[in-house]
Write an enzyme that holds these catalytic residues in place. Structure first.
Site, PDB file in Angstrom:
ATOM      1  N   HIS A  83       8.610 -20.369  60.617  1.00 32.62           N
ATOM      2  CA  HIS A  83       7.328 -20.998  60.933  1.00 32.62           C
ATOM      3  C   HIS A  83       7.106 -20.967  62.432  1.00 32.62           C
ATOM      4  O   HIS A  83       8.042 -20.802  63.236  1.00 32.62           O
ATOM      5  CB  HIS A  83       7.274 -22.439  60.414  1.00 32.62           C
ATOM      6  CG  HIS A  83       8.097 -23.415  61.202  1.00 32.62           C
ATOM      7  ND1 HIS A  83       7.606 -24.107  62.294  1.00 32.62           N
ATOM      8  CD2 HIS A  83       9.400 -23.797  61.077  1.00 32.62           C
ATOM      9  CE1 HIS A  83       8.549 -24.889  62.789  1.00 32.62           C
ATOM     10  NE2 HIS A  83       9.649 -24.713  62.075  1.00 32.62           N
ATOM     11  N   CYS A  84       5.830 -21.104  62.833  1.00 35.80           N
ATOM     12  CA  CYS A  84       5.484 -21.243  64.244  1.00 35.80           C
ATOM     13  C   CYS A  84       4.796 -22.591  64.416  1.00 35.80           C
ATOM     14  O   CYS A  84       5.078 -23.520  63.661  1.00 35.80           O
ATOM     15  CB  CYS A  84       4.601 -20.087  64.707  1.00 35.80           C
ATOM     16  SG  CYS A  84       3.023 -19.966  63.825  1.00 35.80           S
ATOM     17  N   ALA A  85       3.876 -22.719  65.362  1.00 38.31           N
ATOM     18  CA  ALA A  85       3.281 -24.021  65.666  1.00 38.31           C
ATOM     19  C   ALA A  85       2.423 -24.560  64.535  1.00 38.31           C
ATOM     20  O   ALA A  85       2.370 -25.777  64.308  1.00 38.31           O
ATOM     21  CB  ALA A  85       2.448 -23.935  66.947  1.00 38.31           C
ATOM     22  N   THR A  86       1.750 -23.677  63.789  1.00 40.18           N
ATOM     23  CA  THR A  86       0.834 -24.140  62.739  1.00 40.18           C
ATOM     24  C   THR A  86       0.985 -23.380  61.421  1.00 40.18           C
ATOM     25  O   THR A  86       0.338 -23.732  60.449  1.00 40.18           O
ATOM     26  CB  THR A  86      -0.631 -23.995  63.194  1.00 40.18           C
ATOM     27  OG1 THR A  86      -0.894 -22.621  63.498  1.00 40.18           O
ATOM     28  CG2 THR A  86      -0.909 -24.843  64.424  1.00 40.18           C
ATOM     29  N   ARG A  87       1.827 -22.328  61.391  1.00 37.50           N
ATOM     30  CA  ARG A  87       1.828 -21.437  60.232  1.00 37.50           C
ATOM     31  C   ARG A  87       3.220 -21.223  59.640  1.00 37.50           C
ATOM     32  O   ARG A  87       4.209 -21.183  60.355  1.00 37.50           O
ATOM     33  CB  ARG A  87       1.261 -20.066  60.635  1.00 37.50           C
ATOM     34  CG  ARG A  87      -0.222 -20.059  60.927  1.00 37.50           C
ATOM     35  CD  ARG A  87      -0.609 -18.812  61.707  1.00 37.50           C
ATOM     36  NE  ARG A  87      -0.281 -18.942  63.119  1.00 37.50           N
ATOM     37  CZ  ARG A  87      -0.198 -17.929  63.965  1.00 37.50           C
ATOM     38  NH1 ARG A  87      -0.397 -16.704  63.547  1.00 37.50           N
ATOM     39  NH2 ARG A  87       0.077 -18.130  65.237  1.00 37.50           N
TER      40      ARG A  87
END
Length: 480
Positions: free
Chosen positions: A26-30
């Site tokens: 995952h990243c910051a929002t996804r």
């Protein structure tokens, strides 16, 4: 039971179960999935989930926009799915199995420049501040710059160049380091190789064109020009890969007990020699040819057409990942022409897509769920990062995407037609005006206003056409 338990189970089922997940991170929002069979994912059903703000596929990864709670959701999802924690680098490598040859080449180029981008952005901002301090007559009734009016501002102007020079003139060091990092070879050797390309004992690259006497290393039977490659991109890329592949090969043939001594020795010396004898001159010519073609095209009688095509097509390039190639071209233009006329169009494209999202915020102002994606996406766009806007909003509806492309094309024609040049790469959005050369700031401001106003108006108009109706019907939404 966590509030994410049921949504996590639902998402797991809709992506095809644990057996269909090769890698997830995952990243910051996804959430970022690499799926064994992407066709097994029920994209429409995933889009309909309450927790999901949108989906898209990029660079071999199926990405699900969750929002700011993605980290907690990811933890619950991996616990239920029985998949282990994986780094983003592992995810990128796994994703390459879903790419064709061109996509893999672009991915490699992106892997080289992505770690360097923060420095390039900072460098652009610093040059922008130097613009304001030392190039704009803003004091004493518009007859003096800040640097001319005060020793403090002159000192700051001179000091900031220390950082800007380190970023742009010594760029080959960052590139060769980044390549060694990507290839898993000895990073300090990559740094040393880069330093040998910009060493102070070499004739500075900026002084080569007018130099009457170029110093040489004289070996008796042969001479090698002592030329530096400050700010040169392609020579550094070629040299970096030669060093990396040479080190990888030497590791295989040299016994491990003596590898610490002989691998660096037999990798670095030949790489430096080849870089200065063969790759440097060849890379210089290739870089000059590319930059001359782009610059000539943009400044020719048909420059407006080139600008229109590039302005219209840049956002689709972002979707494919091909936009990473423009970093190398921009940097080459900067080294050849003391500025770039390509980067201003990139900044305008980002602004245009952000303005299309702002129009969608206005149109769908009663849709609170969508605004959780659209508002941060618009802000991100105006600051130079377009992916959340493109994949979260504009591509889903399509008509705002087209409106943004159209506004970008018109703004690009104005920018190129008026000869706008940027000192450097900077923040690819509204703050990017700081990187524009002072004589061109007014015309860039006009181009920015076009990139803001035209996409907004066009998006609102298209929403009331059949294209807009079809988009809302497809997404199961009521057209405002």
């Amino acid at each position: 039971m966590s509030k994410f338990t049921d949504p996590a189970k639902e998402l797991l089922d809709k992506v095809g179960g644990s057996e269909n997940i090769s890698v997830v991170t995952h990243c910051a929002t996804r959430m970022r999935f690499v799926l064994n069979d992407p066709d097994k994912a029920d994209v429409d059903a995933i889009d309909d989930m309450d927790i999901v703000k949108g989906t898209f596929t990029q660079a071999g990864q199926f990405q699900v926009i969750v929002g700011n709670e993605v980290a907690s959701f990811y933890n619950e999802f991996t616990k239920i799915a029985g998949v282990g924690d994986t780094s983003k680098e592992d995810a990128k490598e796994a994703a390459k199995q879903n790419m064709n040859i061109v996509q893999r080449l672009v991915a490699h180029l992106a892997d080289i420049f992505t770690p360097i981008i923060p420095a390039l952005v900072v460098g652009g901002l610093i040059l922008g501040f130097r613009n304001v301090i030392g190039e704009i007559d803003m004091v004493n009734n518009g007859t003096m710059t800040l640097a001319e009016s005060s020793q403090f501002w002159q000192g700051l102007y001179d000091f900031l160049w220390l950082i800007a020079e380190a970023i742009f003139h010594f760029l080959p060091v960052a590139i060769t380091w980044s390549i060694s990092r990507k290839m898993g070879t000895t990073q300090v050797l990559g740094i040393i190789l880069g330093i040998t390309l910009v060493s102070p004992q070499l004739l500075n690259a900026y002084g080569v064109p007018g130099a009457e006497d170029i110093p040489v290393w004289d070996f008796g039977f042969a001479q090698i020009d002592m030329i530096g490659y400050q700010a040169q991109v392609i020579p550094a890329i070629l040299a970096g890969f030669v060093l990396a592949y040479l080190e990888i090969w030497l590791r295989k043939v040299i016994p491990q007990v003596v590898s610490m001594i002989f691998v660096p020795f037999f990798a670095l010396i030949p790489a430096v020699l080849v870089a200065h004898v063969v790759l440097g001159p060849i890379g210089w010519e290739i870089g000059s040819w590319i930059s001359n073609v782009v610059y000539s095209g943009l400044t020719s009688a048909f420059g407006w057409l080139f600008a229109a095509v590039f302005g219209f097509a840049y956002a689709p390039l972002v979707i494919t990942g091909l936009h990473h190639m423009t970093n190398a071209i921009d940097l080459q233009l900067m080294s050849e022409f003391d500025g770039t006329n390509l980067w201003p169009m990139i900044a305008l494209s980002n602004i245009a897509q952000g303005s299309a999202v702002v129009a969608m915020i206005y149109l769908n102002r009663k849709d609170k769920k969508e605004q959780q994606v659209s508002v941060p996406a618009a802000i991100s766009c105006y600051l130079g990062v377009t992916e959340p806007a493109l994949f979260g909003i504009n591509l889903r509806y399509l008509f705002p995407f087209i409106a943004g492309m159209t506004g970008s094309a018109i703004a690009a024609v104005v920018s190129v037609g008026s000869g706008v040049m940027a000192n450097s790469i900077g923040v690819g959005g509204i703050p990017g005006i700081l990187s524009i050369q002072v004589p061109h700031m007014l015309m860039f401001t006009i181009a920015m206003l076009i990139a803001i106003v035209v996409p907004f108006i066009l998006t609102v108009i298209l929403a009331r056409t059949k294209m807009g109706k079809d988009a809302y019907d497809r997404l199961g939404k009521t057209r405002p």
